[in-house]
Design an enzyme around this catalytic site. Structure first.
Site, PDB file in Angstrom:
ATOM      1  N   GLU A 110      -0.155   6.491  12.951  1.00  0.00           N
ATOM      2  CA  GLU A 110      -1.289   6.053  13.255  1.00  0.00           C
ATOM      3  C   GLU A 110      -1.402   4.412  13.712  1.00  0.00           C
ATOM      4  O   GLU A 110      -2.349   4.116  14.230  1.00  0.00           O
ATOM      5  CB  GLU A 110      -2.145   6.307  11.887  1.00  0.00           C
ATOM      6  CG  GLU A 110      -3.666   6.050  12.025  1.00  0.00           C
ATOM      7  CD  GLU A 110      -4.767   6.422  10.888  1.00  0.00           C
ATOM      8  OE1 GLU A 110      -5.249   5.590  10.472  1.00  0.00           O
ATOM      9  OE2 GLU A 110      -4.517   7.652  10.424  1.00  0.00           O
ATOM     10  N   ASP A 111      -0.661   3.708  12.916  1.00  0.00           N
ATOM     11  CA  ASP A 111      -0.911   2.292  12.907  1.00  0.00           C
ATOM     12  C   ASP A 111       0.321   1.619  13.510  1.00  0.00           C
ATOM     13  O   ASP A 111       0.188   0.198  13.737  1.00  0.00           O
ATOM     14  CB  ASP A 111      -0.949   1.878  11.576  1.00  0.00           C
ATOM     15  CG  ASP A 111      -2.563   2.139  10.925  1.00  0.00           C
ATOM     16  OD1 ASP A 111      -3.250   2.373  11.687  1.00  0.00           O
ATOM     17  OD2 ASP A 111      -2.634   2.330   9.664  1.00  0.00           O
TER      18      ASP A 111
ATOM     19  N   HIS B 109       3.266   7.890   6.050  1.00  0.00           N
ATOM     20  CA  HIS B 109       1.929   8.494   6.604  1.00  0.00           C
ATOM     21  C   HIS B 109       1.251   7.648   7.505  1.00  0.00           C
ATOM     22  O   HIS B 109       0.080   8.228   8.178  1.00  0.00           O
ATOM     23  CB  HIS B 109       1.236   8.775   5.447  1.00  0.00           C
ATOM     24  CG  HIS B 109       0.440   7.569   4.662  1.00  0.00           C
ATOM     25  ND1 HIS B 109       1.008   6.545   3.662  1.00  0.00           N
ATOM     26  CD2 HIS B 109      -0.851   7.149   4.885  1.00  0.00           C
ATOM     27  CE1 HIS B 109       0.185   5.739   3.594  1.00  0.00           C
ATOM     28  NE2 HIS B 109      -0.881   5.890   4.172  1.00  0.00           N
ATOM     29  N   ASP B 110       1.444   6.425   7.901  1.00  0.00           N
ATOM     30  CA  ASP B 110       0.567   5.520   8.705  1.00  0.00           C
ATOM     31  C   ASP B 110       1.666   5.241   9.794  1.00  0.00           C
ATOM     32  O   ASP B 110       0.876   4.377  10.655  1.00  0.00           O
ATOM     33  CB  ASP B 110       0.278   4.201   7.943  1.00  0.00           C
ATOM     34  CG  ASP B 110      -1.352   4.487   7.365  1.00  0.00           C
ATOM     35  OD1 ASP B 110      -1.991   5.417   7.749  1.00  0.00           O
ATOM     36  OD2 ASP B 110      -1.434   3.655   6.347  1.00  0.00           O
TER      37      ASP B 110
ATOM     38  N   HIS C  41       0.860  -1.314   0.114  1.00  0.00           N
ATOM     39  CA  HIS C  41       0.142   0.038   0.057  1.00  0.00           C
ATOM     40  C   HIS C  41       0.763   1.293   0.027  1.00  0.00           C
ATOM     41  O   HIS C  41       0.559   2.379  -0.653  1.00  0.00           O
ATOM     42  CB  HIS C  41      -0.955   0.001   1.271  1.00  0.00           C
ATOM     43  CG  HIS C  41      -1.532   1.328   1.469  1.00  0.00           C
ATOM     44  ND1 HIS C  41      -2.464   2.018   0.931  1.00  0.00           N
ATOM     45  CD2 HIS C  41      -1.521   2.132   2.588  1.00  0.00           C
ATOM     46  CE1 HIS C  41      -2.961   3.185   1.096  1.00  0.00           C
ATOM     47  NE2 HIS C  41      -2.239   3.217   2.269  1.00  0.00           N
TER      48      HIS C  41
ATOM     49  N   ASP D  58      -3.377   8.280  -0.694  1.00  0.00           N
ATOM     50  CA  ASP D  58      -3.996   7.145   0.189  1.00  0.00           C
ATOM     51  C   ASP D  58      -5.411   6.750  -0.041  1.00  0.00           C
ATOM     52  O   ASP D  58      -5.560   5.512  -0.110  1.00  0.00           O
ATOM     53  CB  ASP D  58      -3.698   7.610   1.620  1.00  0.00           C
ATOM     54  CG  ASP D  58      -3.978   6.776   2.570  1.00  0.00           C
ATOM     55  OD1 ASP D  58      -3.811   5.702   2.623  1.00  0.00           O
ATOM     56  OD2 ASP D  58      -4.519   7.109   3.689  1.00  0.00           O
TER      57      ASP D  58
END
Length: 198
Positions: free
Chosen positions: A59-60, A55-56, A31, A116
Site C-alpha cells: 500500500e505505501d 502489511h503496509d 508503527h 493496525d
C-alpha cells in the site's frame, strides 16, 4: 521464530526506511513494531506476525504483491492483499470497500487489521490530546469520515471481538470520537455507541 520472520523485518525496514508517521515524526517502523507487539500479546502465530510486518509494504512503498508472494509465499501474500487498500479510490469509497472486503476475509487478516487500527487510533487519541483539533488537519479526510471508517472497521472485526485488542480498539474509538464530544453530539452518537456494545 523462523528465518522468514527476520527476513520480513529486514525487508520491511528497507522498504519503509525513508518514511515517518503522519503526525509525530517517528520512523514508520515504530508503527510496524507496535502492530506486531499487539498481535504477540493476542496470541498470533508466526504467519500472522509476518503478514503484520509486511502489511503496509504494498500500500505505501510501491512493493508489488508478486514480490511479496515470491519472497514470502502465497499465504503471506494473501494476508497482505486483504489488508491493502486501493489508494486510487477516493477516501470514503476505498475505506468502505476495504471494510466490506475485510469482513469476508480470513481471521488472520482481521487480526492484522485490528492491531493496525488499534495502533493508529491510540496515536490519534494521544496526538489530539496534546495538539487539539488542529491535529485533524494532517489527514486527507474529515474527522467525521475517519470516525465512520473506524466504526465500519470495528464491525468488520466481529470474528475477533473476544480478543483484548478488539476491546481496546472499541475503548479508544469511544475515547476519541464519543467521549470528547459535547452533549448534543454525544446524543446523536448514542446509537453508534450502543451498536459497539453488541
Amino acid at each position: 521464530m523462523t528465518e522468514k520472520y527476520f527476513e520480513a523485518i529486514r525487508f520491511a525496514t528497507e522498504k519503509h526506511k525513508n518514511q515517518i508517521r503522519k503526525i509525530a515524526p517517528f520512523p514508520y517502523m515504530v508503527h510496524i513494531y507496535e502492530v506486531v507487539q499487539i498481535l504477540r500479546e493476542n496470541g498470533a502465530d508466526e504467519e500472522t506476525l509476518i503478514g503484520a510486518i509486511l502489511h503496509d509494504t504494498v500500500e505505501d512503498t510501491g512493493t508489488s504483491l508478486d514480490e511479496i508472494r515470491e519472497r514470502f509465499g502465497d499465504n503471506i501474500a494473501t494476508l497482505v492483499d486483504y489488508v491493502t487498500e486501493n489508494k486510487k479510490m477516493p477516501y470514503v469509497e476505498r475505506k468502505h470497500e476495504h471494510a466490506q472486503r475485510l469482513a469476508r476475509g480470513p481471521v488472520k487478516a482481521k487480526m492484522i487489521k485490528c492491531a493496525d487500527s488499534l495502533s493508529n487510533l491510540r496515536a490519534i487519541y494521544l496526538d489530539e490530546k496534546y495538539m487539539g483539533e488542529e491535529m485533524w488537519n494532517a489527514f486527507n479526510s474529515s474527522k467525521e469520515n475517519i470516525q465512520t471508517h473506524y466504526y465500519d472497521s470495528i464491525k468488520a472485526f466481529e470474528e475477533v471481538k473476544d480478543t483484548k485488542m478488539y476491546k481496546e480498539l472499541v475503548k479508544y474509538f469511544k475515547l476519541t470520537f464519543v467521549n470528547r464530544k459535547n452533549d448534543k453530539d454525544k446524543e446523536s452518537d448514542r446509537e453508534t455507541d450502543n451498536n459497539l456494545e453488541d
